[in-house]
Design a protein around this motif. Structure first.
Motif, PDB file in Angstrom:
ATOM      1  N   SER A 178      90.654   8.871   4.162  1.00  0.00           N
ATOM      2  CA  SER A 178      91.693   9.845   3.841  1.00  0.00           C
ATOM      3  C   SER A 178      92.390   9.497   2.533  1.00  0.00           C
ATOM      4  N   GLU A 179      92.656   8.206   2.335  1.00  0.00           N
ATOM      5  CA  GLU A 179      93.338   7.802   1.100  1.00  0.00           C
ATOM      6  C   GLU A 179      92.427   8.004  -0.107  1.00  0.00           C
ATOM      7  N   ARG A 180      91.163   7.738   0.053  1.00  0.00           N
ATOM      8  CA  ARG A 180      90.231   7.985  -1.058  1.00  0.00           C
ATOM      9  C   ARG A 180      90.178   9.464  -1.402  1.00  0.00           C
ATOM     10  N   ALA A 181      90.172  10.313  -0.378  1.00  0.00           N
ATOM     11  CA  ALA A 181      90.161  11.754  -0.638  1.00  0.00           C
ATOM     12  C   ALA A 181      91.437  12.187  -1.343  1.00  0.00           C
ATOM     13  N   ARG A 182      92.583  11.614  -0.920  1.00  0.00           N
ATOM     14  CA  ARG A 182      93.843  11.980  -1.576  1.00  0.00           C
ATOM     15  C   ARG A 182      93.850  11.548  -3.046  1.00  0.00           C
ATOM     16  N   ILE A 183      93.384  10.320  -3.295  1.00  0.00           N
ATOM     17  CA  ILE A 183      93.348   9.838  -4.680  1.00  0.00           C
ATOM     18  C   ILE A 183      92.382  10.674  -5.508  1.00  0.00           C
ATOM     19  N   ALA A 184      91.235  11.052  -4.904  1.00  0.00           N
ATOM     20  CA  ALA A 184      90.278  11.895  -5.634  1.00  0.00           C
ATOM     21  C   ALA A 184      90.901  13.241  -5.984  1.00  0.00           C
ATOM     22  N   ARG A 185      91.684  13.816  -5.060  1.00  0.00           N
ATOM     23  CA  ARG A 185      92.340  15.090  -5.360  1.00  0.00           C
ATOM     24  C   ARG A 185      93.357  14.927  -6.481  1.00  0.00           C
ATOM     25  N   ASP A 186      94.140  13.831  -6.425  1.00  0.00           N
ATOM     26  CA  ASP A 186      95.125  13.606  -7.487  1.00  0.00           C
ATOM     27  C   ASP A 186      94.448  13.419  -8.836  1.00  0.00           C
ATOM     28  N   MET A 187      93.386  12.629  -8.867  1.00  0.00           N
ATOM     29  CA  MET A 187      92.673  12.410 -10.129  1.00  0.00           C
ATOM     30  C   MET A 187      92.093  13.725 -10.650  1.00  0.00           C
ATOM     31  N   HIS A 188      91.512  14.507  -9.733  1.00  0.00           N
ATOM     32  CA  HIS A 188      90.937  15.782 -10.158  1.00  0.00           C
ATOM     33  C   HIS A 188      92.007  16.704 -10.723  1.00  0.00           C
ATOM     34  N   ASP A 189      93.156  16.801 -10.036  1.00  0.00           N
ATOM     35  CA  ASP A 189      94.205  17.714 -10.495  1.00  0.00           C
ATOM     36  C   ASP A 189      94.784  17.266 -11.821  1.00  0.00           C
ATOM     37  N   VAL A 190      95.086  15.969 -11.938  1.00  0.00           N
ATOM     38  CA  VAL A 190      95.705  15.470 -13.174  1.00  0.00           C
ATOM     39  C   VAL A 190      94.755  15.598 -14.347  1.00  0.00           C
ATOM     40  N   VAL A 191      93.552  15.050 -14.185  1.00  0.00           N
ATOM     41  CA  VAL A 191      92.601  15.063 -15.294  1.00  0.00           C
ATOM     42  C   VAL A 191      92.118  16.478 -15.585  1.00  0.00           C
ATOM     43  N   GLY A 192      91.814  17.244 -14.542  1.00  0.00           N
ATOM     44  CA  GLY A 192      91.316  18.600 -14.762  1.00  0.00           C
ATOM     45  C   GLY A 192      92.326  19.479 -15.496  1.00  0.00           C
ATOM     46  N   HIS A 193      93.593  19.404 -15.079  1.00  0.00           N
ATOM     47  CA  HIS A 193      94.605  20.227 -15.730  1.00  0.00           C
ATOM     48  C   HIS A 193      94.785  19.824 -17.193  1.00  0.00           C
ATOM     49  N   ALA A 194      94.912  18.505 -17.434  1.00  0.00           N
ATOM     50  CA  ALA A 194      95.138  18.047 -18.804  1.00  0.00           C
ATOM     51  C   ALA A 194      93.943  18.362 -19.700  1.00  0.00           C
ATOM     52  N   VAL A 195      92.745  18.101 -19.192  1.00  0.00           N
ATOM     53  CA  VAL A 195      91.556  18.341 -20.016  1.00  0.00           C
ATOM     54  C   VAL A 195      91.390  19.833 -20.302  1.00  0.00           C
ATOM     55  N   SER A 196      91.703  20.682 -19.338  1.00  0.00           N
ATOM     56  CA  SER A 196      91.595  22.126 -19.567  1.00  0.00           C
ATOM     57  C   SER A 196      92.511  22.571 -20.694  1.00  0.00           C
ATOM     58  N   LEU A 197      93.757  22.101 -20.678  1.00  0.00           N
ATOM     59  CA  LEU A 197      94.685  22.465 -21.758  1.00  0.00           C
ATOM     60  C   LEU A 197      94.211  21.904 -23.090  1.00  0.00           C
ATOM     61  N   MET A 198      93.703  20.691 -23.076  1.00  0.00           N
ATOM     62  CA  MET A 198      93.241  20.087 -24.328  1.00  0.00           C
ATOM     63  C   MET A 198      92.039  20.835 -24.883  1.00  0.00           C
ATOM     64  N   VAL A 199      91.108  21.244 -23.982  1.00  0.00           N
ATOM     65  CA  VAL A 199      89.931  21.984 -24.457  1.00  0.00           C
ATOM     66  C   VAL A 199      90.338  23.320 -25.064  1.00  0.00           C
ATOM     67  N   VAL A 200      91.267  24.019 -24.386  1.00  0.00           N
ATOM     68  CA  VAL A 200      91.705  25.319 -24.908  1.00  0.00           C
ATOM     69  C   VAL A 200      92.330  25.167 -26.282  1.00  0.00           C
ATOM     70  N   GLN A 201      93.197  24.196 -26.439  1.00  0.00           N
ATOM     71  CA  GLN A 201      93.848  23.998 -27.740  1.00  0.00           C
ATOM     72  C   GLN A 201      92.867  23.501 -28.791  1.00  0.00           C
ATOM     73  N   ALA A 202      91.933  22.633 -28.393  1.00  0.00           N
ATOM     74  CA  ALA A 202      90.946  22.143 -29.355  1.00  0.00           C
ATOM     75  C   ALA A 202      90.049  23.269 -29.862  1.00  0.00           C
ATOM     76  N   GLU A 203      89.725  24.233 -28.978  1.00  0.00           N
ATOM     77  CA  GLU A 203      88.914  25.366 -29.416  1.00  0.00           C
ATOM     78  C   GLU A 203      89.695  26.313 -30.318  1.00  0.00           C
ATOM     79  N   ALA A 204      91.017  26.421 -30.063  1.00  0.00           N
ATOM     80  CA  ALA A 204      91.820  27.341 -30.881  1.00  0.00           C
ATOM     81  C   ALA A 204      92.230  26.728 -32.206  1.00  0.00           C
ATOM     82  N   GLY A 205      92.324  25.396 -32.285  1.00  0.00           N
ATOM     83  CA  GLY A 205      92.806  24.760 -33.512  1.00  0.00           C
ATOM     84  C   GLY A 205      91.971  25.056 -34.739  1.00  0.00           C
ATOM     85  N   PRO A 206      90.634  24.869 -34.705  1.00  0.00           N
ATOM     86  CA  PRO A 206      89.844  25.127 -35.910  1.00  0.00           C
ATOM     87  C   PRO A 206      89.888  26.588 -36.372  1.00  0.00           C
TER      88      PRO A 206
END
Length: 390
Positions: A178-206
């Motif tokens: 259960s704890e591994r699943a919780r940590i996996a969800r937290d990692m997915h949410d944190v990294v996924g959200h941040a990377v999505s915003l970074m990808v969108v801005q990186a594509e718009a910057g050039p």
């Protein structure tokens, strides 16, 4: 810790047989001048009541038959007769402790009848001798029953301890999973959200770096901000893992709640092309920290899917406080076909798992007027009666 090996049964039973043989031989070692006659045949019969005890636990029935035959023969031969049936006492104890009910009860009745008949017909015993010998036989049998009961009780306790240990191992494995699943969800949410915003801005910057330098600079600032936020959240998560492994309570677990939702809305609206609005209905009230974190992560993951997959221009986040639950609805005006097809739906599965972990539920799918919609219902404390509509 391994227990030491038990002593060999043959060694214990052999020592017991030797002790009984010594007790039987006392009449020969210290003869009474006016006592019973002694003979070597009588000694052999006495030895026959002791030696078979070596196999009393290996072959209890055979041992019982031999001693039950030799003892009356010794009494009839009468040179000397058995003063105390030491072998018979040990035998009845062994039968009561190790043999099934029917054989041991039959043997007990046989010994009582045989002892009574021998004392009446051969010894012409006094009444107190009847009481002594019969009580000795019954006491030996009773001690055997107590030993049998104690052994069964000890075995039951050991089995219960093993069952509890197995249950603890299962609970421990379940908690780790259960704890591994919780940590996996937290990692997915944190990294996924941040990377999505970074990808969108990186594509718009050039695209706007020459035509609108200010906007390009803002895009790069947004990338840096999202990266810093992700690094901070990851440090918190990894800090929890490190401290849990070392047995220390250092960094606190990342617990963003409903109070940070406006910041999340502003971040997504300010760094992407999606305009996000937040609406709240009902009467907000405090809820558990786990439920607050789940609500925040559900909204975060839903907006991340909107930014990554929906090609939407607008998203609406609505919090509806009911009498016993908090309803969360995130809708967008995109194509509505992105999340399951593009990314395998892992984020949506995480939303359902988070809601279920709090005792709630979550569903996702195309909206009634197009786009995509994520709904979640989380338990909340019952609203006070004074706040309810009449």
């Amino acid at each position: 810790m391994r227990l030491p090996r038990r002593t060999s049964p043959y060694l214990v039973d052999g020592a017991l047989a030797a002790l009984v043989l010594f007790a039987v031989s006392l009449q020969f070692l210290f003869p009474d001048e006016d006592g019973d006659p002694l003979s070597w045949q009588g000694f052999l019969l006495g030895a026959g009541t002791a030696v078979p005890l070596i196999w009393r636990r290996r072959a209890p029935i055979l041992c019982a038959i031999v001693i039950s035959c030799v003892t009356p023969a010794m009494a009839v031969y009468h040179a000397p007769p058995p003063d105390v049936v030491y072998g018979g006492l040990v035998l009845l104890y062994t039968l009561a402790a190790y043999v099934e009910p029917v054989p041991r009860r039959v043997m007990l009745v046989g010994w009582v009848i045989g002892a009574s008949a021998t004392m009446s017909l051969k010894e012409h015993a006094a009444p107190f001798e009847y009481a002594f010998h019969l009580l000795s036989l019954l006491s030996a049998y009773g001690f055997g029953v107590l030993a049998r009961t104690q052994r069964a009780y000890t075995a039951a306790l050991e089995e219960r301890a093993r069952a509890l240990e197995r249950e603890r191992e299962i609970d421990r494995a379940r908690a780790v999973t259960s704890e591994r699943a919780r940590i996996a969800r937290d990692m997915h949410d944190v990294v996924g959200h941040a990377v999505s915003l970074m990808v969108v801005q990186a594509e718009a910057g050039p695209v706007v770096v020459r035509s609108n330098p200010a906007r390009a600079e803002a895009a790069f600032d947004a990338i840096a901000g999202a990266g810093r936020e992700a690094m901070q959240q990851l440090r918190l998560i990894l800090g929890v893992l490190t401290d849990a492994g070392n047995g220390r309570g250092g960094l606190a677990a990342p617990v963003p709640g409903l109070a940070r939702l406006p910041d999340l809305i502003r971040q997504v609206s300010g760094t992407t092309e999606v305009t996000v609005t937040l609406r709240t209905t009902g009467h907000p009230r405090p809820i558990g920290a786990e439920t607050e974190t789940a609500a925040y992560r559900i909204v975060q993951e839903a907006l991340t899917n909107t930014v990554k997959h929906a090609y939407a221009a607008r998203a609406d986040v609505q919090l509806d406080w009911g009498d016993t639950e908090l309803a969360i609805t995130v809708t967008d005006d995109g194509t509505g076909s992105g999340p399951p097809g593009a990314g395998g739906g892992r984020g949506l599965v995480g939303i359902e798992e988070r809601a279920a972990a709090c005792g709630g539920s979550a569903h996702s799918g195309p909206g009634p007027h197009g786009g995509f919609r994520v709904t979640a219902r989380l338990p909340a404390a019952r609203r006070p009666a004074a706040e309810r509509a009449p």
